[in-house]
Design a protein around this motif. Structure first.
Motif, short mmCIF file in Angstrom:
data_model
loop_
_atom_site.label_atom_id
_atom_site.label_comp_id
_atom_site.label_asym_id
_atom_site.label_seq_id
_atom_site.Cartn_x
_atom_site.Cartn_y
_atom_site.Cartn_z
N LEU A 120 0.83 -1.20 0.00
CA LEU A 120 0.00 0.00 0.00
C LEU A 120 0.87 1.26 0.00
CD1 LEU A 120 -2.80 -0.96 2.57
CD2 LEU A 120 -2.99 -0.82 0.08
N ILE A 121 0.38 2.25 -0.72
CA ILE A 121 1.05 3.55 -0.80
C ILE A 121 0.06 4.61 -0.35
CG2 ILE A 121 1.86 5.33 -2.42
CD1 ILE A 121 4.01 3.44 -1.75
N ARG A 122 0.52 5.50 0.50
CA ARG A 122 -0.31 6.62 0.96
C ARG A 122 -0.12 7.80 0.01
NH1 ARG A 122 0.47 10.98 4.69
NH2 ARG A 122 -1.45 11.52 5.83
N VAL A 123 -1.21 8.22 -0.64
CA VAL A 123 -1.18 9.38 -1.54
C VAL A 123 -1.74 10.57 -0.78
CG1 VAL A 123 -1.92 10.29 -3.76
CG2 VAL A 123 -1.52 7.83 -3.50
N ALA A 124 -0.87 11.49 -0.42
CA ALA A 124 -1.25 12.61 0.45
C ALA A 124 -1.20 13.92 -0.33
CB ALA A 124 -0.31 12.68 1.65
N PRO A 125 -2.34 14.60 -0.51
CA PRO A 125 -2.32 15.93 -1.13
C PRO A 125 -1.57 16.91 -0.25
CG PRO A 125 -4.54 15.00 -1.07
CD PRO A 125 -3.70 14.15 -0.18
N GLN A 126 -0.72 17.72 -0.86
CA GLN A 126 0.10 18.68 -0.13
C GLN A 126 -0.50 20.07 -0.23
OE1 GLN A 126 3.23 17.47 1.55
NE2 GLN A 126 1.77 15.81 1.18
N GLN A 155 5.52 -1.65 -8.81
CA GLN A 155 5.87 -0.23 -8.58
C GLN A 155 4.91 0.73 -9.28
OE1 GLN A 155 9.97 -0.48 -9.98
NE2 GLN A 155 10.71 -0.49 -7.87
N ALA A 156 3.74 0.25 -9.68
CA ALA A 156 2.71 1.08 -10.31
C ALA A 156 1.36 0.75 -9.67
CB ALA A 156 2.66 0.83 -11.82
N PRO A 157 0.41 1.67 -9.73
CA PRO A 157 -0.90 1.39 -9.12
C PRO A 157 -1.65 0.32 -9.88
CG PRO A 157 -0.97 3.44 -10.34
CD PRO A 157 0.47 3.01 -10.34
N GLU A 158 -2.44 -0.48 -9.16
CA GLU A 158 -3.25 -1.49 -9.83
C GLU A 158 -4.30 -0.84 -10.72
OE1 GLU A 158 -4.90 -4.06 -6.90
OE2 GLU A 158 -3.05 -5.22 -6.65
N GLN A 159 -4.82 0.31 -10.30
CA GLN A 159 -5.78 1.05 -11.13
C GLN A 159 -5.09 2.28 -11.72
OE1 GLN A 159 -8.80 -0.12 -11.87
NE2 GLN A 159 -8.36 -1.92 -10.61
N PHE A 160 -5.31 3.45 -11.12
CA PHE A 160 -4.68 4.68 -11.60
C PHE A 160 -4.32 5.55 -10.40
CE2 PHE A 160 -7.53 3.44 -15.09
CZ PHE A 160 -6.63 3.39 -16.14
N TRP A 161 -3.34 6.42 -10.61
CA TRP A 161 -3.05 7.44 -9.61
C TRP A 161 -4.19 8.46 -9.60
CZ3 TRP A 161 0.48 5.86 -6.49
CH2 TRP A 161 1.62 5.20 -6.94
N PRO A 162 -4.60 8.97 -8.44
CA PRO A 162 -5.67 9.97 -8.40
C PRO A 162 -5.25 11.26 -9.11
CG PRO A 162 -5.29 9.02 -6.22
CD PRO A 162 -4.17 8.56 -7.09
N THR A 163 -6.01 11.65 -10.13
CA THR A 163 -5.72 12.89 -10.87
C THR A 163 -6.98 13.73 -11.07
OG1 THR A 163 -6.03 11.77 -13.00
CG2 THR A 163 -3.79 11.83 -12.12
N ASP A 164 -8.00 13.50 -10.25
CA ASP A 164 -9.26 14.22 -10.43
C ASP A 164 -9.25 15.60 -9.80
OD1 ASP A 164 -9.06 12.99 -7.96
OD2 ASP A 164 -11.23 12.86 -7.70
N LYS A 165 -8.21 15.93 -9.04
CA LYS A 165 -8.10 17.25 -8.43
C LYS A 165 -6.71 17.81 -8.71
CE LYS A 165 -11.09 15.90 -4.55
NZ LYS A 165 -11.18 15.76 -3.08
N ALA A 166 -6.65 19.08 -9.06
CA ALA A 166 -5.34 19.71 -9.26
C ALA A 166 -4.64 19.86 -7.92
CB ALA A 166 -5.52 21.08 -9.92
N GLY A 167 -3.33 19.60 -7.92
CA GLY A 167 -2.58 19.72 -6.68
C GLY A 167 -1.25 18.99 -6.75
N ALA A 168 -0.57 18.94 -5.61
CA ALA A 168 0.71 18.25 -5.46
C ALA A 168 0.51 17.07 -4.52
CB ALA A 168 1.77 19.20 -4.91
N TYR A 169 1.02 15.90 -4.90
CA TYR A 169 0.74 14.67 -4.17
C TYR A 169 2.04 13.98 -3.78
CZ TYR A 169 -4.01 15.30 -5.90
OH TYR A 169 -5.24 15.81 -6.18
N ALA A 170 2.16 13.65 -2.48
CA ALA A 170 3.32 12.93 -1.96
C ALA A 170 2.97 11.46 -1.83
CB ALA A 170 3.72 13.51 -0.61
N LEU A 171 3.89 10.58 -2.23
CA LEU A 171 3.69 9.14 -2.17
C LEU A 171 4.59 8.58 -1.07
CD1 LEU A 171 3.68 8.28 -5.99
CD2 LEU A 171 1.78 9.00 -4.54
#
Length: 691
Positions: free
Chosen positions: A548-554, A569-585
């Motif tokens: 599991l990877i924690r995707v935290a909006p900054q 090393q890739a998501p099973e589905q997709f990385w969240p991109t429905d909101k503009a912003g910066a994301y820490a993994l």
């Protein structure tokens, strides 16, 4: 005589009041008849309904430009939603068998509502528009509307789009989406037609290569102003701290302003930068951009010559350019290791005694400057060729003290002929060839301005060799060849003043060496940039293979982190991109940043240029297209009246007018009854009544 005049005047007044009473009663009867006819208010958006049953698809534009504030908190989306709400209410008077479907441009792709006449449900769908964190152009909604209209049972099909008229919202509409739909007419109703002004940060970019943690980070941004000239400031934040602020920046209306500056060095690892534009204006989303950069430990560079480099002026110049002695180790852009050919062969490029102040390093070198006076044994040649195959960049350069300029085992990759040392009678210079990757680089202009008095004349080049620069007589000045993952360059002159001005005007040579270092470092592997809504499944080598990877909006208020499961090393589905912003993994349990990505609005969303009727016909592929506009000012003036009387339904308005006329008729009749004299009244009584 006086009393008779008074009586005559009173009679004329009485006749006038009787006439008014008759007109009031006639108006009362006319309004009553009109009320029984059950009228409703209509406008230009429904004059194409006709008398046959129809299916109408209503599309509400939710692109980012719809958030443009007309005044205060009122946006164009609010105006368009109000107009669409009126339209849905008017559908009550359509021919029997008609149906309506409401679509929004930001609706989920799998959500396709069924047509119907449930107006509360339709209005609820309109009321939910604009509550999402992302926005989309009209392509998906128009395609969905076409799907519904194409399967309609009604003989008449209509499409009504409520939008702000920005051409960018139509950029993804398929011209063939509405093809083949019979009896189709399209109306586009725009809101907020007043002059526009907008200050937008249309792009922000960082370096596309790994950056040494000791070097300043070059960034650039583009700013546009629409409607008015603007003075603005640009601020860059990272991890809640302000890194840099630029301004005031003058941006003229209708122009694009490019801004370039350097940020202070950042520690090794991925970093998320937030660019913010001030002052705020009528659109919020394009005042901010997000950039991800990655820094690493300073790369290792070899300087290979004949033992003590202090005895060769060219070696001294290269050493001072790459690792100036006036800078501390924490400020050095690279870790420079001066080596001889023997040391290179004996220690595979690792020799504490030869490195001097530079530390012994296990990191593979990214660049090697090999002078022509280096004694390259077969073992040293093997080391260089092996590192070249692995991705190192090698620059062959003349030394100041060598008699014969050659690099055994390496020069043969470029030419079979031994280069000839040539002294020129007059200084010359070289220029980058247009097809070279270095052509047009502003930081390399100084390099091509340097005068050259002495050079190496190359013989016939191998067919794999690329000429990057040439002298005025078209002799090669800089050549290269790819070998494995690395590149081999040859510079035909030296920075020694007896050879050229490269050492005197050293900025160009230093920039070129830094470009070679950046190119050899390669692209970052722990950061990525995505567009809003982009389906992204990038893998990051810095992440674990699974788990599991924690995707935290900054920097987003009240933003909740999301957990994503990894596979390879890739998501099973997709990385969240429905909101503009910066994301820490952050890997589960690690508690530290392992990778990062950013999501930005498409640049086109900041373009508010209006679309024309001709462009609409071209975008939709339909001839019967009408472009209309709602008057936001008149709608604002009628706001109180609409709240009091709900003027979308004229029956309520008529009922109120009838009530007013009824009360007026009673009062007027009472007044006349009080003033009318009785049959037995004397002349004096009539005079009193007249008075």
């Amino acid at each position: 005589v006086l009393l008779r005049r008074v009586v005559l005047t009173g009679q004329r007044s009485s006749r006038f009041q009787n006439l008014m009473l008759m007109l009031v009663r006639a108006a009362f009867l006319a309004l009553l008849a009109l009320l029984l006819a059950a009228p409703v208010r209509t406008d230009g958006t429904v004059d194409f309904v006709g008398s046959d049953p129809l299916l109408c698809a209503v599309v509400l534009d939710e692109s980012a430009s719809m958030n443009y504030r007309v005044d205060g908190a009122t946006t164009r989306l609010d105006l368009s939603r109000a107009a669409a709400t009126d339209f849905v209410h008017q559908s009550a008077t359509w021919p029997e068998g008609s149906a309506l479907v409401v679509l929004t441009s930001a609706m989920p792709d799998e959500s396709l509502p069924e047509p119907g006449n449930d107006r509360p449900a339709l209005l609820a769908r309109l009321g939910g528009a604009g509550l999402r964190d992302s926005a989309k152009p009209l392509g998906t909604a128009i395609s969905a509307a076409a799907q519904v209209l194409r399967t309609a049972q009604q003989p008449v099909r209509r499409l009504v789009v409520f939008s702000d008229g920005a051409a960018a919202a139509w950029r993804d509409v398929n011209p063939a989406a509405l093809a083949g739909i019979e009896n189709l007419a399209v109306r586009v109703v725009t809101s907020g037609g007043q002059p526009q002004s907008n200050l937008a940060l249309t792009s922000a970019e960082g370096p596309q290569r790994l950056q040494p943690a000791t070097a300043r980070i070059p960034v650039r941004a583009a700013i546009t102003a629409e409607g008015v000239d603007t003075e603005c400031w640009l601020t860059v934040h990272a991890a809640g701290q302000k890194l840099h602020r630029v301004g005031p920046i003058q941006v003229h209306a209708g122009s694009l302003k490019h801004v370039e500056f350097d940020l202070p060095p950042l520690p090794p690892g991925p970093h998320l930068l937030t660019f913010e534009l001030e002052p705020a204006d009528r659109l919020d989303f394009d005042q901010q951009r997000f950039v991800a950069v990655q820094t690493a430990e300073p790369p290792v560079v070899w300087l290979i010559g004949a033992g003590d480099t202090d005895n060769d002026l060219s070696a001294v110049i290269y050493r001072n350019l790459l690792a100036p002695e006036v800078l501390s180790a924490e400020q050095q852009r690279v870790k420079l290791l001066p080596l001889s050919g023997e040391q290179l062969a004996a220690g595979s490029g690792r020799s504490p005694s030869a490195a001097g102040k530079a530390a012994d390093s296990d990191s593979p070198p990214v660049l090697a400057v090999v002078l022509s006076n280096a004694d390259l044994s077969r073992e040293a040649q093997a080391v260089l060729l092996r590192q070249l195959e692995r991705g190192m960049t090698v620059v062959l350069a003349p030394a100041s003290t060598s008699g014969e300029c050659d690099w055994p085992g390496l020069r043969q990759l470029l030419s079979d002929d031994l280069p000839a040392d040539e002294e020129l009678s007059e200084p010359t210079s070289f220029v980058w060839k247009p097809e070279s990757e270095f052509a047009g680089q502003s930081e390399l202009i100084e390099l091509s301005r340097c005068g050259v008095l002495r050079r190496l004349r190359l013989g016939e080049l191998q067919k794999e060799v690329e000429v990057h620069a040439q002298y005025a007589d078209e002799r090669p000045a800089v050549v290269s060849r790819r070998r494995g993952s690395g590149r081999l360059f040859l510079l035909t002159t030296a920075p020694d003043p007896q050879w050229s001005d490269l050492g005197i005007r050293a900025a160009g040579l230093l920039s070129w060496l830094h470009l070679l270092v950046d190119e050899a470092l390669g692209p970052p592997d722990a950061v990525a940039d995505f567009a809003l809504g982009e389906p992204a499944r990038n893998s990051f080598p810095t992440l674990p293979a699974g788990g599991l990877i924690r995707v935290a909006p900054q920097g987003a208020r009240n933003a909740k982190p999301e957990w994503i499961r990894l596979k390879n090393q890739a998501p099973e589905q997709f990385w969240p991109t429905d909101k503009a912003g910066a994301y820490a993994l952050e890997p589960a349990g690690a508690g530290q940043l392992a990778a990062a990505y950013t999501v930005n609005w498409p640049t086109e969303e900041s373009v508010l240029a209006p679309i024309t009727a001709a462009k609409l016909e071209q975008a939709l592929g339909v001839k019967d297209v009408r472009l209309e506009s709602t008057d936001s000012a008149s709608a604002e003036r009628l706001g109180l009246w609409a709240r009091l009387f709900n003027i979308r339904d004229l029956r309520k308005v008529l009922a109120v007018l009838i009530l007013i006329l009824f009360v007026g008729e009673l009062l007027l009749f009472r007044r006349l009854a009080d003033r009318r004299p009785t049959a037995n009244a004397t002349f004096a009584d009539k005079a009193d009544a007249a008075c």
